[in-house]
Every structure is written in structure tokens, then in C-alpha cells.
Write a protein that holds these residues in place. Sequence first.
Motif, mmCIF file in Angstrom:
data_model
loop_
_atom_site.group_PDB
_atom_site.id
_atom_site.type_symbol
_atom_site.label_atom_id
_atom_site.label_comp_id
_atom_site.label_asym_id
_atom_site.label_seq_id
_atom_site.Cartn_x
_atom_site.Cartn_y
_atom_site.Cartn_z
ATOM 1 N N LEU A 158 39.351 27.877 29.963
ATOM 2 C CA LEU A 158 39.924 26.817 31.111
ATOM 3 C C LEU A 158 40.388 25.773 31.214
ATOM 4 O O LEU A 158 42.036 25.702 31.320
ATOM 5 C CB LEU A 158 39.475 27.062 32.317
ATOM 6 N N PRO A 159 39.864 25.400 30.406
ATOM 7 C CA PRO A 159 40.450 23.627 29.568
ATOM 8 C C PRO A 159 42.548 24.559 28.763
ATOM 9 O O PRO A 159 43.153 24.253 29.331
ATOM 10 C CB PRO A 159 39.864 23.575 28.657
ATOM 11 N N TYR A 160 42.105 25.423 27.603
ATOM 12 C CA TYR A 160 43.187 25.414 27.254
ATOM 13 C C TYR A 160 44.378 26.779 27.785
ATOM 14 O O TYR A 160 45.470 26.741 28.251
ATOM 15 C CB TYR A 160 42.450 27.295 26.529
ATOM 16 N N THR A 177 40.864 20.990 19.176
ATOM 17 C CA THR A 177 39.571 21.308 20.256
ATOM 18 C C THR A 177 39.668 22.057 20.147
ATOM 19 O O THR A 177 38.846 23.113 21.045
ATOM 20 C CB THR A 177 39.549 19.805 21.461
ATOM 21 N N LEU A 178 40.743 22.649 21.162
ATOM 22 C CA LEU A 178 41.327 23.737 22.419
ATOM 23 C C LEU A 178 40.934 25.016 21.255
ATOM 24 O O LEU A 178 39.834 25.719 21.520
ATOM 25 C CB LEU A 178 42.635 24.276 22.932
ATOM 26 N N VAL A 200 44.586 17.819 20.734
ATOM 27 C CA VAL A 200 43.976 19.348 22.135
ATOM 28 C C VAL A 200 44.363 20.047 21.257
ATOM 29 O O VAL A 200 43.182 21.083 21.351
ATOM 30 C CB VAL A 200 45.371 18.489 23.177
ATOM 31 N N ALA A 250 45.033 25.068 31.186
ATOM 32 C CA ALA A 250 45.829 24.631 31.907
ATOM 33 C C ALA A 250 46.199 24.320 30.789
ATOM 34 O O ALA A 250 47.925 23.453 30.865
ATOM 35 C CB ALA A 250 44.724 23.105 32.366
ATOM 36 N N TRP A 251 46.311 24.090 29.864
ATOM 37 C CA TRP A 251 47.074 23.559 28.846
ATOM 38 C C TRP A 251 48.181 24.133 28.675
ATOM 39 O O TRP A 251 49.193 24.219 28.527
ATOM 40 C CB TRP A 251 45.983 23.093 27.621
#
Length: 185
Positions: free
Chosen positions: A145-147, A64-65, A61, A149-150
Motif C-alpha cells: 500500500l505505501p508503494y 524502503t519501498l 523512498v 501511494a508513492w
Amino acid sequence: MNMLASRGQLRASFIRWALFAVPLIVLLGFLSGTAAGPDSAWFQALEKPAIYPEPKWFGIVWTTLYIMIGVAVALVASAWGARGRGAALEAFVVHFLLNLAWSPVFFAAQNISAALVVIGMIDITLIVVIAMFWKIRRLAALLLLPYLAWVLFATALNFQFLQLNPDADGGMGDSGAVERVRIGN
């Protein structure tokens, strides 16, 4: 012609920034994670929250981030002449320094409560960075945005570690103070 730069020049600027930002961010993230990571006996002894994922997922993760973060930074950095570009990049640097500080605070200093404060600042500064990036390049903000969320998940995880392991918190643990007990009158 009223363009300052051609599409080709803009694309070349983005590629140069991406070739600089992506490896740098991945490298710094890797160094922060390996300099102070979850392999210590202290961390292994902690009670893990029910939502704690398998350790292998953290590397996948975060890699990728960090790549997505690097691309987002390159998009903003290559937006020459955009209003707020410099301030957005400065806000990102402050945010990213906090990101890099979390692992040493949590794992090396073994200070779960201080790490919770750091990750709270990470949350706040990331929201600011996303808002600033949105005004410059929306795709850059969307890539973060995924960052977000994580990081919010990691905040909940950090909080649960503190709840489950209050005695293991370096910020609340043994201070070396002596407790005096009076016996008799």
C-alpha cells in the motif's frame, strides 16, 4: 496431523525467499534508476512541478519501498499450495518489469508522454497484484500500500512534468518533419 509443513519449515521457506527476493528487487531497482536517472542535462533543464520533492528523497523512498516489495513477494512465494500463488507471482513479474521500464522511458528516451502511459500501466497492474496478494497473504498486500501511494504520487508528478514541459517531450518533440509555407499566390 493434517499440516503439510511445520511452522518452522514455513518460516525457513519465507526466510529463503526473502534472502533471494529482497536483494534482487533492490538491485534491479537500483540498476534501473542509475542506468537512466535524473542527472542528465535534459532533466535538469525541465521545469519542476511544485510538488517535486528534494532529489534525496527518491533514493530513500525507493530503497524502503523495494525492501517492502521484496518482503511482500517473499510472503506470497513462501505460501506453498496457496490457490492463485503462481498467477499472483506472474502478475507481479509483469508489474515489476513495467516498474523497471519507467526510468529508461522517462530519463533515457526523454519521452514524458510514453512514461505517463507506462506509469498508468504500473498503477493498474499494481492494483491487480495487491488484490491477488490479498487473497494469499494479507500482510503482503498491506506491505504494497505505501508503494501504491508513492506510485500514484509519481503518476501525478509525471503528468505535471508533461503539462509544464510539452516541448521537452521526446514523444511530441522535433520529428524532423519540414513545414512548407506558401508565399504569394
